[in-house]
Write a protein that holds these residues in place. Structure first.
Motif, PDB file in Angstrom:
ATOM      1  N   VAL A 191       0.829  -1.205   0.000  1.00 22.46           N
ATOM      2  CA  VAL A 191       0.000   0.000   0.000  1.00 22.46           C
ATOM      3  C   VAL A 191       0.864   1.257   0.000  1.00 22.46           C
ATOM      4  O   VAL A 191       1.806   1.382   0.785  1.00 22.46           O
ATOM      5  N   ALA A 192       0.543   2.167  -0.881  1.00 23.00           N
ATOM      6  CA  ALA A 192       1.273   3.426  -0.982  1.00 23.00           C
ATOM      7  C   ALA A 192       0.771   4.445   0.030  1.00 23.00           C
ATOM      8  O   ALA A 192       1.365   5.508   0.181  1.00 23.00           O
ATOM      9  N   PHE A 193      -0.324   4.115   0.741  1.00 17.55           N
ATOM     10  CA  PHE A 193      -0.890   5.054   1.710  1.00 17.55           C
ATOM     11  C   PHE A 193      -0.494   4.686   3.142  1.00 17.55           C
ATOM     12  O   PHE A 193      -0.937   5.322   4.102  1.00 17.55           O
ATOM     13  N   GLY A 194       0.341   3.660   3.309  1.00 17.41           N
ATOM     14  CA  GLY A 194       0.794   3.245   4.627  1.00 17.41           C
ATOM     15  C   GLY A 194       1.971   4.072   5.111  1.00 17.41           C
ATOM     16  O   GLY A 194       2.291   5.124   4.545  1.00 17.41           O
ATOM     17  N   PRO A 195       2.652   3.604   6.151  1.00 19.54           N
ATOM     18  CA  PRO A 195       3.700   4.400   6.785  1.00 19.54           C
ATOM     19  C   PRO A 195       4.891   4.725   5.901  1.00 19.54           C
ATOM     20  O   PRO A 195       5.483   5.793   6.026  1.00 19.54           O
ATOM     21  N   GLU A 196       5.259   3.827   4.981  1.00 10.77           N
ATOM     22  CA  GLU A 196       6.413   4.101   4.116  1.00 10.77           C
ATOM     23  C   GLU A 196       6.023   4.719   2.790  1.00 10.77           C
ATOM     24  O   GLU A 196       6.879   5.230   2.060  1.00 10.77           O
TER      25      GLU A 196
END
Length: 225
Positions: A191-196
């Protein structure tokens, strides 16, 4: 047969960093050290686990402050207790999570969770977030003698949901999830919306998810209708 979509929990389905950081800070405060971690600036540390948060905090105390031997081992169960008591104060599902789960289920896909969060805490959190009944199986860090990136917890999640590993894929947010998928011989969507965020492209996953709205179409492409 139906395909299976397996989800990591922290940083994938929900942003749990605020409550994790709060639990670590409670441990530090108990020792008179104050709140050593910032819930925003240190969010990424939270997704590396409780011990990682404790070590990060200890590293910030002054040289004149001595910790007793075994402080980490003493504080880790305390951190879990603090966290379990206030597990969903700041935690929120990422946008589009529930709608994506609904659409996957409507398409006939089986859903499961495979997390490195202790099983009891994962069960509580999923219930608090109102989505536990969406998943046919849930495997936690201590469900088996091994945890991710060992592929066995992933396989156990798929099989407990009634699926087959060869007809499944993983949705995650860390290098651990990338390694788990590789070990299990399945594809991974990070997921690109997670922490990294977009930095995860360095791991060359089969897909990057910018929003959960994109997941049902990806599942249809990878698993069929």
């Amino acid at each position: 047969m139906a395909g299976t979509v397996v989800f990591d929990l922290d940083g994938t389905l929900a942003d749990t960093s605020g409550d994790l950081i709060a639990a670590a800070n409670a441990c530090f405060t108990d020792r008179g050290l104050g709140r050593l971690l910032d819930p925003v600036a240190d969010a990424l540390i939270a997704f590396h686990g409780g011990r990682a948060m404790l070590r990060a905090g200890y590293a910030r105390i002054g040289a004149d402050t001595l910790l007793p031997p075994g402080a980490e081992d003493e504080d880790y169960p305390r951190l879990l207790d603090h966290y379990g008591a206030r597990i969903a104060v700041h935690t929120r599902l990422y946008p589009g999570t529930e709608a994506a789960l609904d659409r996957l289920a409507e398409a006939g896909h089986l859903l499961a969770v495979c997390t490195n969060k202790p099983e009891a805490l994962a069960e509580i959190l999923l219930r608090e977030l109102g989505i536990r009944d969406r998943f046919a199986a849930m495997i936690g860090a201590d469900t088996l003698p091994v945890r991710k990136p060992d592929p066995r917890p992933y396989a156990a999640a798929v099989e407990a949901a009634g699926g087959e590993v060869a007809h499944s894929f993983l949705v995650g947010d860390t290098e651990t999830d990338r390694k788990t998928a590789a070990a299990a011989g399945v594809k991974v969507a990070l997921v690109a919306f997670g922490p990294e965020g977009e930095a995860l492209t360095r791991l060359a996953p089969e897909a990057m998810l910018k929003h959960f709205d994109d997941l049902p179409a990806l599942a249809q492409d990878w698993l069929g209708a």
